[in-house]
Design a protein around this motif. Structure first.
Motif, PDB file in Angstrom:
ATOM      1  N   UNK A 176       0.823  -1.211   0.000  1.00  0.00           N
ATOM      2  CA  UNK A 176       0.000   0.000   0.000  1.00  0.00           C
ATOM      3  C   UNK A 176       0.855   1.259   0.000  1.00  0.00           C
ATOM      4  N   UNK A 177       0.260   2.344  -0.387  1.00  0.00           N
ATOM      5  CA  UNK A 177       0.960   3.630  -0.364  1.00  0.00           C
ATOM      6  C   UNK A 177       1.265   4.053   1.068  1.00  0.00           C
ATOM      7  N   UNK A 178       2.340   4.783   1.225  1.00  0.00           N
ATOM      8  CA  UNK A 178       2.675   5.327   2.541  1.00  0.00           C
ATOM      9  C   UNK A 178       1.652   6.403   2.897  1.00  0.00           C
ATOM     10  N   UNK A 179       0.870   6.214   3.960  1.00  0.00           N
ATOM     11  CA  UNK A 179      -0.163   7.206   4.294  1.00  0.00           C
ATOM     12  C   UNK A 179       0.447   8.514   4.769  1.00  0.00           C
ATOM     13  N   UNK A 180      -0.170   9.598   4.394  1.00  0.00           N
ATOM     14  CA  UNK A 180       0.303  10.926   4.773  1.00  0.00           C
ATOM     15  C   UNK A 180      -0.458  11.406   6.004  1.00  0.00           C
ATOM     16  N   UNK A 181       0.205  11.541   7.160  1.00  0.00           N
ATOM     17  CA  UNK A 181      -0.494  12.028   8.356  1.00  0.00           C
ATOM     18  C   UNK A 181      -0.803  13.515   8.242  1.00  0.00           C
ATOM     19  N   UNK A 182      -1.788  13.963   8.994  1.00  0.00           N
ATOM     20  CA  UNK A 182      -2.123  15.379   8.996  1.00  0.00           C
ATOM     21  C   UNK A 182      -1.053  16.167   9.748  1.00  0.00           C
ATOM     22  N   UNK A 183      -1.061  17.481   9.576  1.00  0.00           N
ATOM     23  CA  UNK A 183      -0.088  18.328  10.269  1.00  0.00           C
ATOM     24  C   UNK A 183      -0.266  18.213  11.777  1.00  0.00           C
ATOM     25  N   UNK A 184      -1.516  18.149  12.221  1.00  0.00           N
ATOM     26  CA  UNK A 184      -1.783  18.039  13.656  1.00  0.00           C
ATOM     27  C   UNK A 184      -1.222  16.744  14.234  1.00  0.00           C
ATOM     28  N   UNK A 185      -1.400  15.642  13.493  1.00  0.00           N
ATOM     29  CA  UNK A 185      -0.848  14.364  13.951  1.00  0.00           C
ATOM     30  C   UNK A 185       0.678  14.427  14.047  1.00  0.00           C
ATOM     31  N   UNK A 217       3.274  27.940   7.955  1.00  0.00           N
ATOM     32  CA  UNK A 217       3.950  27.257   6.854  1.00  0.00           C
ATOM     33  C   UNK A 217       3.623  25.764   6.809  1.00  0.00           C
ATOM     34  N   UNK A 218       3.208  25.193   7.942  1.00  0.00           N
ATOM     35  CA  UNK A 218       2.906  23.769   7.983  1.00  0.00           C
ATOM     36  C   UNK A 218       1.827  23.370   7.004  1.00  0.00           C
ATOM     37  N   UNK A 219       0.766  24.163   6.932  1.00  0.00           N
ATOM     38  CA  UNK A 219      -0.339  23.833   6.022  1.00  0.00           C
ATOM     39  C   UNK A 219       0.097  23.938   4.563  1.00  0.00           C
ATOM     40  N   UNK A 220       1.001  24.876   4.264  1.00  0.00           N
ATOM     41  CA  UNK A 220       1.508  25.014   2.891  1.00  0.00           C
ATOM     42  C   UNK A 220       2.366  23.807   2.504  1.00  0.00           C
ATOM     43  N   UNK A 221       3.239  23.398   3.409  1.00  0.00           N
ATOM     44  CA  UNK A 221       4.076  22.228   3.143  1.00  0.00           C
ATOM     45  C   UNK A 221       3.229  20.970   3.005  1.00  0.00           C
ATOM     46  N   UNK A 222       2.146  20.902   3.767  1.00  0.00           N
ATOM     47  CA  UNK A 222       1.264  19.737   3.700  1.00  0.00           C
ATOM     48  C   UNK A 222       0.622  19.602   2.327  1.00  0.00           C
ATOM     49  N   UNK A 226       0.860  16.389  -0.060  1.00  0.00           N
ATOM     50  CA  UNK A 226      -0.354  15.753  -0.563  1.00  0.00           C
ATOM     51  C   UNK A 226      -0.287  15.569  -2.070  1.00  0.00           C
ATOM     52  N   UNK A 227       0.175  16.608  -2.775  1.00  0.00           N
ATOM     53  CA  UNK A 227       0.315  16.524  -4.227  1.00  0.00           C
ATOM     54  C   UNK A 227       1.318  15.438  -4.602  1.00  0.00           C
ATOM     55  N   UNK A 228       2.431  15.359  -3.882  1.00  0.00           N
ATOM     56  CA  UNK A 228       3.452  14.344  -4.182  1.00  0.00           C
ATOM     57  C   UNK A 228       2.941  12.936  -3.881  1.00  0.00           C
ATOM     58  N   UNK A 229       2.143  12.796  -2.826  1.00  0.00           N
ATOM     59  CA  UNK A 229       1.630  11.470  -2.467  1.00  0.00           C
ATOM     60  C   UNK A 229       0.673  10.925  -3.514  1.00  0.00           C
TER      61      UNK A 229
END
Length: 492
Positions: A176-185, A217-222, A226-229
């Motif tokens: 499976x794909x590596x899941x992307x956690x949220x910034x808060x997590x 900046x965290x939300x921007x990096x996220x 997300x796009x890369x994932x």
């Protein structure tokens, strides 16, 4: 027999010249035989890779099931019965004629289509099953109770993955794909990790910084992640390798490379040449097992496969220095290892008539190297490996200038393209349970040696002491991010 690196330029396979007396053709039969054997071995590996690629591409289905489906489609068509979805009759009008040959072709195409549908259905079903992580949080051991959900998952996964014996890379398409956690997590995990290290005041300040990062900046990096994932199965692996390791400009020795030691409570032999030959033979056999994909993938709980791509770069691999960033270079094949002893480098060919050398044959070459009293390092040869322990930018500059052409370039290529490097050290590797300082010295010898007797750029260097004990020094990059993938996917 083992050849000194300085003699690498002397072997010429074929030469052609024209003189006043006519033309002259000269060739070295031994070198041509080596070239022929190398070509045969290369084509055998290409055929094996092609065969393994097909097997891995259709896993967990079996290639033989294709013939069964074609036979079923052909039998139904001959018996005058309709193939599901009337597929044969839909294909026949597209063919030039409707002779017996073209009817067989239509049945084969229909069987192939059904087979591919089954293959991909099984693969994506297995991929969906491997996304389940509930098994990780259930108790183990005697008296523990496993939920019905996990039992059902385990049974279906076991049946599906046991349909066909997996090769080393068979599960790669089902991971499976590596899941992307949220910034808060991410920030919460970070805060949990630093809490034991900070007092209340410092921790409160860190919480404020985490909140500020999350809202700015965290939300921007996220969004970038997300796009890369969406485009890759692992959003972090290439960046992790590039920015954490390959762009590091500091020396590899101590800062990045690591070591491993022998089984210290047992010693098979105290003969250095015998132990070196035995471990070299075992490693080459293991390399052949990896290349043929005969090695079984590692399975957690016998059900969940780990990523196996790290095996591909275990051998024939080197980290090449660059002025801004390094790169990992993997050679598809290598017919030699490089042995380092008392500042001299030896190229040891590991094949004879398309077979691996036996341990006793390798031992003869190791004894020759150890007993060669006339060997004297060429100017600069003795401390050559110290360049790989130097600052990466400086080493890259030296490599691009001094090793750009000629004998230096040929010799460097022989080292970097070797299956691995083996160092015959001139001191014992000692261990005594009553003298812990000996184990410390053992580790320090493997970690850095003299600073010039380990090729730190190679994937690993095997080190053999005069008393027959062994260890290794390994470059970190070639396997690290695969471990990172597994740990983060399973939220460990």
């Amino acid at each position: 027999m083992a050849d000194r690196m300085a003699e690498a330029h002397s072997a010429v396979a074929f030469s052609f010249s024209i003189t006043h007396d006519g033309y002259n053709i000269d060739y070295n039969r031994e070198v041509l035989n080596l070239v022929w054997d190398s070509g045969v071995r290369s084509w055998k590996k290409r055929i094996a890779r092609f065969r393994n690629g097909i097997r891995n591409g259709v896993y967990p289905a079996h290639i033989q099931s294709l013939y069964i489906l074609i036979s079923i489609a052909l039998g139904l068509h001959v018996a005058g019965k309709q193939v599901p979805f009337n597929l044969v009759n839909l294909i026949l009008p597209l063919l030039p004629r409707q002779t017996a040959l073209y009817q067989f072709i239509a049945c084969s195409i229909a069987g192939l289509i059904f087979w591919l549908c089954i293959c991909y259905t099984m693969r994506y079903t297995l991929k969906f099953l491997l996304m389940y992580k509930g098994w990780m949080y259930e108790s183990r051991g005697r008296g523990s109770t496993i939920s019905k959900r996990t039992k059902t998952w385990a049974a279906v996964t076991k049946v599906l993955s046991s349909w066909n014996t997996p090769g080393l890379y068979s599960f790669q398409g089902s991971l499976p794909r590596l899941p992307l956690p949220s910034v808060n997590e991410t920030t919460q995990r970070y805060l949990r990790s630093v809490r034991p290290l900070l007092d209340d005041k410092e921790y409160a300040h860190m919480e404020n910084l985490a909140k500020e990062f999350e809202s700015t900046i965290g939300s921007k990096l996220q969004r970038y992640l997300t796009l890369k994932s969406w485009w890759s199965t692992n959003y972090v692996s290439d960046w992790w390798e590039e920015y954490i390791y390959l762009r590091g400009r500091g020396p590899l020795m101590i800062n990045s490379n690591f070591y491993g030691i022998d089984a210290i409570y047992m010693q098979t032999t105290s003969v250095q040449a015998a132990r070196a030959a035995h471990i070299a033979s075992l490693l080459l056999i293991f390399r052949r097992t990896v290349e043929r994909q005969e090695l079984q993938p590692i399975m957690v709980q016998g059900l969940v496969p780990l990523c196996s791509w790290q095996y591909e770069r275990t051998f024939n691999t080197v980290r090449v220095p660059g002025e801004q960033t390094d790169k990992i270079v993997h050679y598809k094949d290598s017919n030699h290892i490089v042995v380092l002893h008392k500042g001299c480098y030896y190229k040891v060919v590991i094949y004879y008539k398309n077979r691996l050398l036996k341990p006793c044959e390798i031992q003869i070459q190791m004894e020759y190297i150890l007993n060669n009293k006339t060997a004297v390092p060429a100017p600069g040869e003795e401390r050559l490996a110290a360049l790989t322990a130097w600052d990466r930018e400086k080493w890259a500059h030296i490599r691009n200038t001094v090793f750009r052409q000629g004998l230096n370039r040929v010799s460097l290529h022989i080292i970097e393209s070797a299956a691995f490097v083996l160092s015959l050290d001139d001191e014992p590797f000692e261990f005594d349970i009553n003298q812990p300082d000996k184990l410390d010295k053992f580790g320090s010898i493997l970690l850095h040696g003299k600073g010039c007797d380990r090729w730190f750029d190679k994937s690993f260097t095997v080190c053999v002491g005069t008393n027959g004990r062994i260890g290794f020094n390994a470059e970190h990059t070639w396997y690290e991010f695969h471990e990172f993938y597994f740990l983060h996917w399973n939220n460990v």
